[in-house]
Design a protein around this motif. Structure first.
Motif, PDB file in Angstrom:
ATOM      1  N   GLN A   1      -9.539  -2.333  -0.851  1.00 39.01           N
ATOM      2  CA  GLN A   1     -10.696  -2.460  -1.755  1.00 39.01           C
ATOM      3  C   GLN A   1     -10.292  -2.915  -3.144  1.00 39.01           C
ATOM      4  N   SER A   2      -9.123  -2.509  -3.601  1.00 36.91           N
ATOM      5  CA  SER A   2      -8.677  -2.923  -4.935  1.00 36.91           C
ATOM      6  C   SER A   2      -8.338  -4.403  -4.989  1.00 36.91           C
ATOM      7  N   GLN A   3      -8.097  -5.011  -3.845  1.00 39.05           N
ATOM      8  CA  GLN A   3      -7.750  -6.423  -3.782  1.00 39.05           C
ATOM      9  C   GLN A   3      -8.958  -7.313  -3.495  1.00 39.05           C
TER      10      GLN A   3
ATOM     11  N   SER B   1       0.816  -1.221   0.000  1.00 34.97           N
ATOM     12  CA  SER B   1       0.000   0.000   0.000  1.00 34.97           C
ATOM     13  C   SER B   1       0.848   1.269   0.000  1.00 34.97           C
TER      14      SER B   1
ATOM     15  N   ASN C   1      -8.123   2.114   0.089  1.00 36.33           N
ATOM     16  CA  ASN C   1      -8.214   1.983  -1.359  1.00 36.33           C
ATOM     17  C   ASN C   1      -7.458   0.742  -1.831  1.00 36.33           C
ATOM     18  N   TYR C   2      -6.296   0.501  -1.248  1.00 35.43           N
ATOM     19  CA  TYR C   2      -5.551  -0.699  -1.621  1.00 35.43           C
ATOM     20  C   TYR C   2      -6.338  -1.954  -1.239  1.00 35.43           C
TER      21      TYR C   2
ATOM     22  N   VAL D   1     -11.357  -8.345  -5.244  1.00 33.85           N
ATOM     23  CA  VAL D   1     -11.986  -8.834  -6.473  1.00 33.85           C
ATOM     24  C   VAL D   1     -12.324 -10.284  -6.360  1.00 33.85           C
TER      25      VAL D   1
END
Length: 62
Positions: free
Chosen positions: A58-60, A28, A55-56, A62
């Motif tokens: 949440q980006s992971q 991050s 944000n990091y 998936v």
């Protein structure tokens, strides 16, 4: 997001993905000390730093 939610988000992410504070900090782009402060509820980090780690995370998700 309040302090407790931030702490829980970090801990849950680390458990789910099998990472520690060092790995999360590196990924991050924050210092390990900032991650520790967020988890411990110390207010030695900025809102922007909290948003950066969230944000990091949440980006992971998936």
């Amino acid at each position: 997001m309040n302090q407790e939610e931030l702490t829980n988000a970090i801990i849950n992410f680390e458990v789910k993905h099998g990472v520690n504070d060092t790995a999360l900090a590196f990924s991050s782009h924050l210092s390990v000390e900032k991650i520790h402060a967020m988890k411990a509820g110390e207010e030695t980090y900025t809102i922007e730093e909290a948003e950066q780690v969230l944000n990091y995370i949440q980006s992971q998700q998936v």
